[in-house]
Design a protein around this motif. Structure first.
Motif, PDB file in Angstrom:
ATOM      1  N   ALA A 282      48.138  31.682  47.568  1.00  0.00           N
ATOM      2  CA  ALA A 282      48.219  32.714  48.606  1.00  0.00           C
ATOM      3  C   ALA A 282      47.294  33.878  48.274  1.00  0.00           C
ATOM      4  O   ALA A 282      46.675  34.472  49.169  1.00  0.00           O
ATOM      5  CB  ALA A 282      49.663  33.199  48.749  1.00  0.00           C
ATOM      6  N   ALA A 283      47.202  34.199  46.990  1.00  0.00           N
ATOM      7  CA  ALA A 283      46.309  35.282  46.590  1.00  0.00           C
ATOM      8  C   ALA A 283      44.872  34.924  46.928  1.00  0.00           C
ATOM      9  O   ALA A 283      44.133  35.751  47.480  1.00  0.00           O
ATOM     10  CB  ALA A 283      46.452  35.545  45.088  1.00  0.00           C
ATOM     11  N   GLU A 284      44.491  33.708  46.645  1.00  0.00           N
ATOM     12  CA  GLU A 284      43.126  33.297  46.970  1.00  0.00           C
ATOM     13  C   GLU A 284      42.905  33.274  48.477  1.00  0.00           C
ATOM     14  O   GLU A 284      41.796  33.531  48.948  1.00  0.00           O
ATOM     15  CB  GLU A 284      42.834  31.930  46.348  1.00  0.00           C
ATOM     16  CG  GLU A 284      42.571  32.052  44.851  1.00  0.00           C
ATOM     17  CD  GLU A 284      42.157  30.739  44.220  1.00  0.00           C
ATOM     18  OE1 GLU A 284      40.999  30.622  43.839  1.00  0.00           O
ATOM     19  OE2 GLU A 284      43.019  29.849  44.108  1.00  0.00           O
TER      20      GLU A 284
ATOM     21  N   GLY B 290      39.509  38.352  53.015  1.00  0.00           N
ATOM     22  CA  GLY B 290      38.793  39.599  52.802  1.00  0.00           C
ATOM     23  C   GLY B 290      37.293  39.438  52.881  1.00  0.00           C
ATOM     24  O   GLY B 290      36.570  40.395  53.137  1.00  0.00           O
TER      25      GLY B 290
ATOM     26  N   THR C  73      44.175  35.399  50.608  1.00  0.00           N
ATOM     27  CA  THR C  73      43.877  36.765  51.059  1.00  0.00           C
ATOM     28  C   THR C  73      42.470  37.172  50.649  1.00  0.00           C
ATOM     29  O   THR C  73      41.811  37.924  51.361  1.00  0.00           O
ATOM     30  CB  THR C  73      44.884  37.778  50.489  1.00  0.00           C
ATOM     31  OG1 THR C  73      44.748  37.818  49.072  1.00  0.00           O
ATOM     32  CG2 THR C  73      46.293  37.407  50.846  1.00  0.00           C
ATOM     33  N   LEU C  74      42.032  36.664  49.494  1.00  0.00           N
ATOM     34  CA  LEU C  74      40.653  36.971  49.112  1.00  0.00           C
ATOM     35  C   LEU C  74      39.682  36.367  50.111  1.00  0.00           C
ATOM     36  O   LEU C  74      38.714  37.025  50.523  1.00  0.00           O
ATOM     37  CB  LEU C  74      40.369  36.419  47.719  1.00  0.00           C
ATOM     38  CG  LEU C  74      41.031  37.150  46.561  1.00  0.00           C
ATOM     39  CD1 LEU C  74      40.584  36.560  45.244  1.00  0.00           C
ATOM     40  CD2 LEU C  74      40.699  38.625  46.626  1.00  0.00           C
TER      41      LEU C  74
END
Lengths: 320, 320
Positions: free
Chosen positions: B78-80, B86, B82-83
């Motif tokens: 999930a973090a990737e 971005g 959002t990256l």
DNA sequence: CGAAAACGTAAGCTGAGCTGATGCTTGACG
DNA sequence: CGTCAAGCATCAGCTCAGCTTACGTTTTCG
């Protein structure tokens, strides 16, 4: 795959504000942190940081990444908790933080029970103010921490931390016993408002006690005249008894041979709780600490039945 | 703090079964994996692995650690995501896996729409059987995969994966058109039971098609006589039309110049869905793929109104 | 306007972690 | 029941990620 060590640095940067502080918290040099964050940013392919004056600030994407990092770290914490549960007995070190009055009241009984039931636990107690608790837990300098907040100074929910409530106490305004309530006596609704012209005894700036006293007075519409500074409630009560001023005292802090002061109950309540890193609730050592503290808190409230709920018309332990 | 790279090795070991396979999946040597897992175990302080014959098995604690690892990896995914959100535009490579009939039917329209709306996306399609999808997604050899399962062969929920449903089709028993339904014709309730004495055309062993045909016959109380093996449904239909046997065909696989076969609708349904790693749903490229596939699926079901819901008395496209 | 604070870059060094070689145990097979 | 391959662990050796130290730049504050 993102590197969790680097994400942790970014997360800490979000809270500490400067790379230098992050470096200190991790016992690295600032250069190392700067390099790692640069690598994270390169790997991410998005700007995560930008210079703001002589420090760095997170971009919105960086902040979003921090939010995800909190989830990752909580899951890792939970993973370590299951590992600890898999180990044979309850053992290892547990670093407990507590505010001063808890060290005197809540903690001793809990510590006795804990070391009796789990002799292999290495308990280390550190006294620290609630304002320092979140950072200490996040930076893993503590594992469990007693903390509290007030209605008027609520602790903002921290995604990295979790907690369970322990106590919910009345806060009193302690005034010299010989005198009547200072100031205008007709203002029975709020004793703090009545203490507008009194000298105040508050904690040192930067502590939660200081902040709550300031906020209480501010809510009553004035800036208190600070005469003395005392973080220890016993000392504060002694000063009040000596006619040196007035101050806020939570119920738990009332020493048993109470000096001659009058305690005026306020609407203000202090909520005490145990905090720990999110995900650590299932850690057996943490769970044992929480359980011991809960029973200690329960026995304390059982010892003082008239104080909870507070009877505003008959303040407990008030002596003339 | 546990090392996520090591946890990932442990997670993959849980699925792949041997250290050698994990090493191959990560393009490491078995020695490296062995050393890393030993280090993880040392760090954990608990036995995570134990030899079982000439392979290693996870202890209960090890399995519990794997469950936590899934959460960690999903959060990192999930973090990737959002990256990726971005980053300026939708770009980069997306590896799509699909079963053969989807490559012919669902995928083309979706690919056209995707490359039109997001020309910077690098789409790579790989054909693979649904049984291979989970491993391919976990090992990051694919990012998105079309897959399906059947009522009688449900896909077990995988904590590492997530999916959104696309289609829900009728499955037909294809029988030669010239003949009446083979076998006892009074068994109208279940055509599969009526095909007990027929020759069967099924997929190659190891594929989901093969498994579902076997299960269907087993549910009807017999072991099918397998005459031919064909994974391609067009080939299967041609064989059926040539009177070489009977076979199962999902609605989506019906070629438009349909060979002369009779299609008997079954209660069995095939559920097609898009799968991706848990946490990747918010990845813009993944979300775009899912959206494109959804509209493609919707247009397909709109093209064939009489087939959904199926009309058992009047099988669609049945020719005499 | 100097000085300290804060960050970034360059150079160099160290250890984590990889490969490759070797040995042991297990299970399959004739 | 002997043989062989599969699978895992250990050891030695090498390489590079990542740390420190040193230095330069920018900002803020007295």
């Amino acid at each position: 795959m993102l590197d969790v060590r680097r994400l942790r640095l970014l997360r800490d940067l979000a809270h500490l504000g400067t790379i230098a502080a992050v470096a200190e918290a991790h016992t690295y040099t600032a250069s190392a942190v700067s390099q790692q964050l640069a690598a994270l940013q390169r790997e991410a392919g998005v700007r995560l940081l930008e210079r703001a004056g002589r420090r760095v600030a997170l971009t919105p994407t960086g902040a979003a990444l921090v939010r995800h990092t909190e989830v990752v770290l909580a899951a890792l914490e939970a993973a370590e908790a299951t590992l600890a549960a898999g180990r044979d007995g309850l053992s290892g070190g547990v670093r407990i933080g507590a505010f001063p009055s808890a060290v005197r009241t809540l903690l001793p009984a809990a510590l006795v029970a804990l070391s009796r039931e789990h002799p292999a636990l290495d308990l280390t107690v550190t006294e620290l103010d609630p304002v320092a608790v979140p950072a200490a837990l996040r930076q893993r300098r503590l594992d469990v921490a007693l903390t509290h907040d007030y209605d008027i100074v609520p602790a903002e929910p921290d995604p990295a931390l979790d907690s369970t409530p322990l106590l919910n106490e009345t806060v009193f305004l302690a005034v010299p016993a010989a005198h009547d309530p200072p100031g205008r006596q007709d203002e029975r609704t709020d004793p703090v408002a009545g203490a507008r012209d009194a000298d105040w005894i508050v904690g040192t700036p930067g502590t939660l006690c200081h902040a709550v006293a300031m906020h209480a007075c501010q809510a009553a519409g004035y800036q208190p005249v600070v005469r003395h500074r005392a973080d220890d409630f016993t000392a504060l009560l002694a000063l009040v008894a000596a006619g040196q001023g007035v101050g806020l005292v939570p119920e738990l802090a009332l020493s048993h041979p109470l000096p001659p002061v009058t305690l005026l109950p306020l609407a203000l309540r202090r909520r005490t709780s145990v905090a720990y890193r999110r995900g650590a609730a299932d850690h057996p050592a943490v769970a044992a600490c929480v359980a011991a503290l809960r029973t200690a808190a329960a026995s304390i409230t059982a010892d003082r039945p008239p104080t909870d709920p507070p009877t505003a018309t008959d303040p407990p332990n008030a002596s003339g």
